[in-house]
Write a protein that holds these residues in place. Sequence first.
Motif, PDB file in Angstrom:
ATOM      1  N   PRO A 486      17.570  94.922  16.940  1.00 50.61           N
ATOM      2  CA  PRO A 486      16.787  93.695  17.161  1.00 50.61           C
ATOM      3  C   PRO A 486      16.621  92.870  15.872  1.00 50.61           C
ATOM      4  CG  PRO A 486      15.713  95.578  18.169  1.00 50.61           C
ATOM      5  CD  PRO A 486      16.898  96.118  17.426  1.00 50.61           C
ATOM      6  N   GLU A 487      16.437  93.548  14.713  1.00 56.98           N
ATOM      7  CA  GLU A 487      16.239  92.774  13.457  1.00 56.98           C
ATOM      8  C   GLU A 487      17.503  92.015  13.064  1.00 56.98           C
ATOM      9  OE1 GLU A 487      15.768  96.623  11.826  1.00 56.98           O
ATOM     10  OE2 GLU A 487      15.021  96.468  13.877  1.00 56.98           O
ATOM     11  N   ASP A 488      18.657  92.664  13.327  1.00 58.59           N
ATOM     12  CA  ASP A 488      19.909  92.013  12.932  1.00 58.59           C
ATOM     13  C   ASP A 488      20.228  90.802  13.807  1.00 58.59           C
ATOM     14  OD1 ASP A 488      20.398  93.715  10.888  1.00 58.59           O
ATOM     15  OD2 ASP A 488      21.601  95.117  12.062  1.00 58.59           O
ATOM     16  N   LYS A 489      19.793  90.907  15.100  1.00 61.90           N
ATOM     17  CA  LYS A 489      20.151  89.881  16.078  1.00 61.90           C
ATOM     18  C   LYS A 489      19.782  88.468  15.605  1.00 61.90           C
ATOM     19  CE  LYS A 489      18.328  90.156  20.143  1.00 61.90           C
ATOM     20  NZ  LYS A 489      17.862  90.839  21.344  1.00 61.90           N
ATOM     21  N   GLU A 490      18.629  88.395  14.908  1.00 68.05           N
ATOM     22  CA  GLU A 490      18.116  87.105  14.442  1.00 68.05           C
ATOM     23  C   GLU A 490      19.082  86.420  13.476  1.00 68.05           C
ATOM     24  OE1 GLU A 490      14.623  86.051  15.074  1.00 68.05           O
ATOM     25  OE2 GLU A 490      15.181  87.447  16.693  1.00 68.05           O
ATOM     26  N   HIS A 491      19.722  87.260  12.641  1.00 73.14           N
ATOM     27  CA  HIS A 491      20.446  86.679  11.501  1.00 73.14           C
ATOM     28  C   HIS A 491      21.961  86.645  11.639  1.00 73.14           C
ATOM     29  CE1 HIS A 491      16.610  86.796   9.532  1.00 73.14           C
ATOM     30  NE2 HIS A 491      16.491  88.072   9.879  1.00 73.14           N
ATOM     31  N   LEU A 492      22.497  87.201  12.766  1.00 70.51           N
ATOM     32  CA  LEU A 492      23.961  87.322  12.882  1.00 70.51           C
ATOM     33  C   LEU A 492      24.702  86.005  12.759  1.00 70.51           C
ATOM     34  CD1 LEU A 492      24.568  89.967  15.649  1.00 70.51           C
ATOM     35  CD2 LEU A 492      24.655  90.217  13.186  1.00 70.51           C
ATOM     36  N   PHE A 493      24.014  84.913  13.166  1.00 68.81           N
ATOM     37  CA  PHE A 493      24.701  83.619  13.161  1.00 68.81           C
ATOM     38  C   PHE A 493      24.602  82.914  11.807  1.00 68.81           C
ATOM     39  CE2 PHE A 493      23.971  84.693  17.526  1.00 68.81           C
ATOM     40  CZ  PHE A 493      25.135  84.296  18.155  1.00 68.81           C
ATOM     41  N   GLU A 494      24.055  83.622  10.810  1.00 69.38           N
ATOM     42  CA  GLU A 494      23.992  83.031   9.468  1.00 69.38           C
ATOM     43  C   GLU A 494      25.275  83.386   8.712  1.00 69.38           C
ATOM     44  OE1 GLU A 494      20.345  84.472   7.791  1.00 69.38           O
ATOM     45  OE2 GLU A 494      19.208  83.677   9.493  1.00 69.38           O
ATOM     46  N   LYS A 495      25.487  82.598   7.635  1.00 72.82           N
ATOM     47  CA  LYS A 495      26.704  82.770   6.838  1.00 72.82           C
ATOM     48  C   LYS A 495      26.765  84.149   6.183  1.00 72.82           C
ATOM     49  CE  LYS A 495      26.584  79.459   3.993  1.00 72.82           C
ATOM     50  NZ  LYS A 495      26.666  78.434   2.978  1.00 72.82           N
ATOM     51  N   PHE A 496      27.885  84.822   6.182  1.00 67.89           N
ATOM     52  CA  PHE A 496      28.137  86.095   5.504  1.00 67.89           C
ATOM     53  C   PHE A 496      27.210  87.228   5.943  1.00 67.89           C
ATOM     54  CE2 PHE A 496      29.595  82.909   2.303  1.00 67.89           C
ATOM     55  CZ  PHE A 496      30.938  83.227   2.328  1.00 67.89           C
ATOM     56  N   VAL A 497      26.656  87.126   7.167  1.00 65.10           N
ATOM     57  CA  VAL A 497      25.760  88.198   7.620  1.00 65.10           C
ATOM     58  C   VAL A 497      26.515  89.142   8.553  1.00 65.10           C
ATOM     59  CG1 VAL A 497      23.700  88.750   8.976  1.00 65.10           C
ATOM     60  CG2 VAL A 497      23.644  86.879   7.331  1.00 65.10           C
ATOM     61  N   ARG A 498      26.404  90.456   8.282  1.00 66.24           N
ATOM     62  CA  ARG A 498      26.995  91.480   9.148  1.00 66.24           C
ATOM     63  C   ARG A 498      25.936  92.566   9.349  1.00 66.24           C
ATOM     64  NH1 ARG A 498      32.371  93.730   7.417  1.00 66.24           N
ATOM     65  NH2 ARG A 498      32.834  93.472   9.611  1.00 66.24           N
TER      66      ARG A 498
END
Length: 564
Positions: A486-498
């Motif tokens: 759930p925490e990652d879901k927020e940021h996946l669409f940001e640049k260089f985020v995996r």
Amino acid sequence: MFCEAFPDIQFFIFTKHVPSLLYYSHIPTALTALLIGFFIYVKSNRNQLSKILLSITLIFLLWVIFNLIAWTNPDSRMVMFLWSFFPVIYVLLYVLCLYFVYVFVDKKDISPKLKSVFALILLPVILLYATNIHLNGFNVVSCEAVEQSGFILFYYGVSAIIFLWILVFGIHRFFKEKLGDARRQIALLIFGIELFLLSFFSSSALATYIDNFELEQYGLFGMVVFMGFLGYLIVQYKAFDVKIFGAQALIFALAVLIGAQFFYSKNPTNLALNAIAFVLTLFAGYFLIKSVGLEVKRKEELQKISDSLAVANERLKELDNAKSEFISIASHQLRTPLTAIKGYVSLILEGSYGKVPAQIQDVLNKVYSVNDRLAHLVEDLLNVSRIEAGRIQYNFQPTQIEELVAELVDTFLVTSKAKHLELKISLPKHSLPKLLVDPNKIKEVTSNLIDNALKYTKEGSVIVSVIGLEGKLRIEIKDTGIGINPEDKEHLFEKFVRSKETTRMVVNGAGLGLYVGKNFIVAHGGKIWAESEGPGKGSTFIIELPFVNPNVKAGVSDQPAVAL
Ligand code: ADP
């Protein structure tokens, strides 16, 4: 010869017959103007502008003093002598104001040619002021010099021309100037100076016209306006500490005015009241000056901070531009050789250069796929740099999305088979209306989502669906893969985020595909997001596009449908 109106013997150069208001109105105004003039002169390191300003205030002071004496002295010789100077003072004041405007607006001295024009304007009054072409008599009854009407017309004419000159010059420069701050400065200066000159001109002209020279005294109130404007300009745009000075000057002037009352107060009650007013003024003045000082200090500190922030921001912008430029150039240079490698490897694999042994074919296949991955990465980097420079071009065309998706899924069948994954497609029973989209962009986003689904799924299936909803179309890519925190879901669409899982899996990728995809979809007026019950529970990526998008027109456009 002495005037009849003033039969008494006067003391020094003034008599006691003149209303004391005259002194009140003249002396503080002239002194304040002079004080501000000197203050600016010292504060501005004696630059040219402040020299001209000081000259204006000195000439103004001269006018005030001559006026006062001419008003209060009954000696006809003295009045005639002083009166003769008025046209010179008058024209000089106008020319100096014009000079001031030029230097203020152009921020440099005027040309020698213009200086000669100024000298020529001054020449006739300087040559003729002391002759009977100017003054040809003395009126003993009103105690005034008699001026020749032709001469009056001449120097009023010159004044009117300079007045218009300043106005035209100011308007011209105002419209030529592009910076808002500089424009405001010009407007304020021209307004202040013209008000000053106008009040001077009109009171004096009116005084001559109705033959009542008392009126002329009111001209000096224009000086207050001028100084006020000047003070505002300086406070707004240059030295803040002029504000403190202004407060000090105000308190000083109040103290002098109230202090002067001590000499007029006849009874003890008046004296006591005056003393209280005096003490209160000093008391309030002290706090006023102190608080202005504090405010000025704070403003100066804030100004310093915001100045340095502005510089840092500018530098950051430059760096960011340089970075985008670098990525763009580097990616272009990388793309060409990669395309060449892809071409040659395909030719070799197809047997164009002779039969290839199975072992080498295997290696070449690896080269092909690694090269492909690199080409994708370069394409993503190029897209990012284009997005950041606002240089993405869209070519909107009516597109049948089901067809586009079906073709795309076909191209992944080989990969899914190789990974022993089931790749299925689900399309609506009835065909959906066409959508106005850039098909290449939609293909790129969907392709990346299918690629990801296959990449992040070890076993199970990937289902790609196209669904028609109320007013919008949905593309869903559902897998049975590693899932998303759930925490990652927020940021996946940001640049260089995996996500952490991804990094652990050691799968290739830079974390740019979703960022680029989101930009493309938002530019179409659509939405993109991910859903997952958690790690290990698979994920679904969803794109929604509106059927009708009023912001989009068919054809090539640099403008996204929605501001990003
Ligand atoms: P890349 O796949 O090259 O790392 P993307 O921007 O396409 O970059 O994806 C960003 C990240 O989103 C991935 O690194 C991964 O952590 C996560 N992600 C994308 N698709 C999936 C998926 N189908 N299942 C789980 N995680 C995913």
